[in-house]
Design a protein around this motif. Structure first.
Motif, PDB file in Angstrom:
ATOM      1  N   ALA A 132      39.265  37.829  46.387  1.00  0.00           N
ATOM      2  CA  ALA A 132      40.776  37.775  47.590  1.00  0.00           C
ATOM      3  C   ALA A 132      41.138  36.210  47.522  1.00  0.00           C
ATOM      4  O   ALA A 132      42.009  36.111  47.540  1.00  0.00           O
ATOM      5  CB  ALA A 132      40.128  38.108  48.656  1.00  0.00           C
ATOM      6  N   LYS A 133      40.318  35.094  47.692  1.00  0.00           N
ATOM      7  CA  LYS A 133      40.390  33.598  46.941  1.00  0.00           C
ATOM      8  C   LYS A 133      41.399  33.130  45.827  1.00  0.00           C
ATOM      9  O   LYS A 133      41.734  32.511  45.593  1.00  0.00           O
ATOM     10  CB  LYS A 133      39.644  33.001  47.623  1.00  0.00           C
TER      11      LYS A 133
ATOM     12  N   ASN B 242      33.569  40.300  48.103  1.00  0.00           N
ATOM     13  CA  ASN B 242      35.005  40.566  47.562  1.00  0.00           C
ATOM     14  C   ASN B 242      35.560  39.214  48.554  1.00  0.00           C
ATOM     15  O   ASN B 242      36.778  39.415  48.127  1.00  0.00           O
ATOM     16  CB  ASN B 242      35.359  41.551  48.311  1.00  0.00           C
ATOM     17  N   GLU B 243      35.266  38.377  49.538  1.00  0.00           N
ATOM     18  CA  GLU B 243      36.208  37.076  49.673  1.00  0.00           C
ATOM     19  C   GLU B 243      36.388  36.262  49.236  1.00  0.00           C
ATOM     20  O   GLU B 243      37.981  35.804  48.846  1.00  0.00           O
ATOM     21  CB  GLU B 243      35.250  36.975  50.866  1.00  0.00           C
TER      22      GLU B 243
END
Ligand code: SF4
Length: 76
Positions: free
Chosen positions: A7-8, A3-4
């Motif tokens: 999100a980017k 998810n990181e």
């Protein structure tokens, strides 16, 4: 799913044993990926990344040659 990275702004190209992530805004268009393995990375195809078209080791080898960090992977 990472998810990181999502999100980017990375997109997920899922494979059986490895997931590949790509961020077009980070890409420097060096071409290392398509030259490195055209079966996995083919800009003329949709989806342009097919993670299962080579071994996990080969996908990792090519992604490690990406100079920008636009390509990331997550081995399952
Ligand atoms: S190797 Fe990385 S920087 Fe070069 S074209 Fe492919 S994704 Fe973009």
């Amino acid at each position: 799913m990472n998810n990181e990275l999502i999100a980017k702004g990375y997109r997920l190209y899922t494979g059986k044993n490895i997931d590949v992530y790509f961020n077009t805004h980070v890409c420097q268009h060096s071409g290392n990926c398509v030259r490195g393995n055209h079966a996995v990375f083919d800009l003329a195809r949709k989806p342009w990344i097919l993670a299962d078209n080579a071994s996990v080791e080969e996908v990792k080898r090519v992604i490690d040659s990406c100079p920008s960090g636009a390509l990331q992977y997550n081995e399952k």
